[in-house]
Design a protein around this motif. Sequence first.
Motif, short mmCIF file in Angstrom:
data_model
loop_
_atom_site.label_atom_id
_atom_site.label_comp_id
_atom_site.label_asym_id
_atom_site.label_seq_id
_atom_site.Cartn_x
_atom_site.Cartn_y
_atom_site.Cartn_z
N GLU A 164 -1.07 -6.84 0.51
CA GLU A 164 -1.30 -8.24 0.90
C GLU A 164 -2.71 -8.65 0.48
N HIS A 165 -3.64 -7.72 0.62
CA HIS A 165 -5.04 -8.01 0.28
C HIS A 165 -5.17 -8.45 -1.18
N ASP A 166 -4.38 -7.86 -2.05
CA ASP A 166 -4.47 -8.17 -3.48
C ASP A 166 -3.55 -9.32 -3.86
N GLY A 167 -2.72 -9.77 -2.93
CA GLY A 167 -1.81 -10.89 -3.21
C GLY A 167 -0.77 -10.53 -4.27
N VAL A 168 -0.38 -9.26 -4.28
CA VAL A 168 0.54 -8.81 -5.33
C VAL A 168 1.84 -8.33 -4.71
N ARG A 169 2.94 -8.60 -5.41
CA ARG A 169 4.28 -8.29 -4.92
C ARG A 169 4.82 -7.08 -5.69
N PRO A 170 4.95 -5.93 -5.02
CA PRO A 170 5.56 -4.78 -5.70
C PRO A 170 7.08 -4.91 -5.70
N ASP A 171 7.77 -4.00 -6.36
CA ASP A 171 9.24 -4.01 -6.35
C ASP A 171 9.80 -3.10 -5.26
N ILE A 172 9.10 -1.99 -5.04
CA ILE A 172 9.51 -1.03 -4.02
C ILE A 172 8.25 -0.64 -3.25
N ILE A 173 8.38 -0.54 -1.93
CA ILE A 173 7.24 -0.11 -1.11
C ILE A 173 7.69 1.11 -0.31
N THR A 174 6.84 2.14 -0.28
CA THR A 174 7.15 3.28 0.60
C THR A 174 6.18 3.29 1.78
N LEU A 175 6.71 3.70 2.92
CA LEU A 175 5.92 3.75 4.15
C LEU A 175 6.13 5.10 4.83
N GLY A 176 5.22 5.48 5.69
CA GLY A 176 5.36 6.71 6.48
C GLY A 176 4.26 6.69 7.53
N LYS A 177 3.70 7.82 7.81
CA LYS A 177 2.53 7.96 8.69
C LYS A 177 2.45 6.90 9.80
N GLY A 178 1.71 5.82 9.58
CA GLY A 178 1.49 4.82 10.63
C GLY A 178 2.75 4.09 11.06
N LEU A 179 3.84 4.22 10.31
CA LEU A 179 5.09 3.56 10.70
C LEU A 179 5.56 4.12 12.05
N GLY A 180 5.54 5.42 12.18
CA GLY A 180 5.90 6.04 13.46
C GLY A 180 4.67 6.39 14.28
N ALA A 181 3.49 6.28 13.66
CA ALA A 181 2.20 6.51 14.32
C ALA A 181 2.14 7.87 15.03
N GLY A 182 2.92 8.83 14.55
CA GLY A 182 2.89 10.17 15.14
C GLY A 182 3.91 10.33 16.26
N TYR A 183 4.52 9.23 16.71
CA TYR A 183 5.48 9.34 17.82
C TYR A 183 6.86 9.78 17.33
N ALA A 184 7.12 9.59 16.05
CA ALA A 184 8.39 10.05 15.48
C ALA A 184 8.17 10.30 14.00
N PRO A 185 8.84 11.33 13.45
CA PRO A 185 8.75 11.53 12.00
C PRO A 185 9.65 10.50 11.32
N ILE A 186 9.04 9.56 10.63
CA ILE A 186 9.83 8.51 9.96
C ILE A 186 9.09 8.01 8.73
N GLY A 187 9.86 7.77 7.67
CA GLY A 187 9.34 7.14 6.47
C GLY A 187 10.32 6.04 6.09
N ALA A 188 9.90 5.15 5.21
CA ALA A 188 10.79 4.06 4.82
C ALA A 188 10.58 3.74 3.35
N THR A 189 11.68 3.35 2.71
CA THR A 189 11.61 2.85 1.33
C THR A 189 12.15 1.43 1.36
N MET A 190 11.30 0.48 0.99
CA MET A 190 11.70 -0.92 1.01
C MET A 190 12.02 -1.37 -0.42
#
Length: 445
Positions: free
Chosen positions: A258-284
């Motif tokens: 968001e800081h760069d104002g750029v739109r990727p095609d695929i975003i991967t998430l992990g770590k802070g998504l579950g913040a340590g409370y659950a093992p979880i990752g995401a592919t958007m």
Amino acid sequence: MTFVLHRNLVQAPPMAAAGDGCWLVDQDGRRVLDASGGAAVSSLGHGHAGVVAAIARQAAQLEYAHTSFFTNAPAEALAERLVRNAPPGFGAGRVAFVGGGSEAMEVALKLARQHVVERGEPSRTHFIARRMSYHGNTLGALAVGGHLQRRALYAPLLMPVTHVAPCYAYRFRRDDEDEAAYGRRAADELDAEIRRVGPERVAAFVAEPVVGATLGCVAAVAGYFSRVREICDRHGVLFIADEVMCGMGRTGTLFALEHDGVRPDIITLGKGLGAGYAPIGATMASERVVAPLLRGTGALANGHTYMSHPVACAAALAVLDCIEHDRLLDRVVARGDMLRAMLRERFSAHPHVGDVRGRGLFVALEFVEERASKRPFARARKLAESVRAAAMARGLACYPGSGTADGENGDHVLLAPPFIVGEDEVAMIVDRLAAAIDAAIDAAV
Ligand SMILES: Cc1ncc(COP(=O)(O)O)c(C=O)c1O
């Protein structure tokens, strides 16, 4: 005696027994200030009652239902929440939930491949990524990664990927360039590499918007990612943004790009998504990525047993609720500014701290043997590891990294405290870190 295959087979680490806000408590009652949230994971700190309650509620209601038979309410709600808050282009996109960051990267790479095949361009088999980046430890993620030490043992097993330079102004901007010119030059390496490989062979470009573990919180200069976007569009190449470490509020915006104002095609998430409370990752997947699949096979050619885990998704939803309800992104910006300002004040004249950098509560210090030339300490000195040990001895957990200067030499330490970190705790981080750095450097020099 241990039966756990620990990272260190010779010496087991201390036993963590409890967590309390920004603090971890070991089995002897010793309190350690968690200044890096592990590896930028624990964004809400430890023992958050709201998240714990949400997990307990969901586990009691529905702990698991296999995704080939059912969907579940937390997964649906989490996917909707993420696409509604994502950069433009994801509004009618889809999200896959998996067990962590590496799995999210595997899904991203395979999805990119499936996308190009379903749009009728099966010759696109090649991935381009950046040197000195880390994308995970499974074989696909390791192949796109540019972390030399972590790749070395497995190099013969990895799919061929080519790597271009990261955008790393502290080391690679030339004196005759301003930031804009440097950003253009760095991005144009991607253009040259796509042309060299042949655009009809390239499926996707992979990059961390703010490089975490390998370089230590290096954000690109303004304009770099917009040019990357243009280059990818020109050649029909997908842009995969790995936000596993820098996403989910860590840099002060929910999505780092968001800081760069750029739109990727695929975003991967992990770590802070579950913040340590659950093992979880995401592919958007953006609308554009999903469209040929919807018109074509109508199916994701990939699956994992623990996809869309209801308890993990409920935990991640509760984390996002808390970030929104407690206005934690404002706090990330304010406390991050404070942490960097205090570090700069403390280390501005330090002979061995070359750079203090980062965005939001994603902050790093790079160490140098000599400031003027930016010459790094030799790897053999293991300075980053010594700083980590000296910090732990002073009740501070921070995340060291090496290979910062050239992939092999160079050291940094990464700080990623929980978003709830207090002003007094910020001051404590700086004090304890300063003492640890001096002790480690005295031992190293
Ligand atoms: C940028 C990035 N991508 C992917 C991963 C892999 O995530 P995980 O360790 O959860 O598999 C990491 C982990 O450090 C990371 O920093």
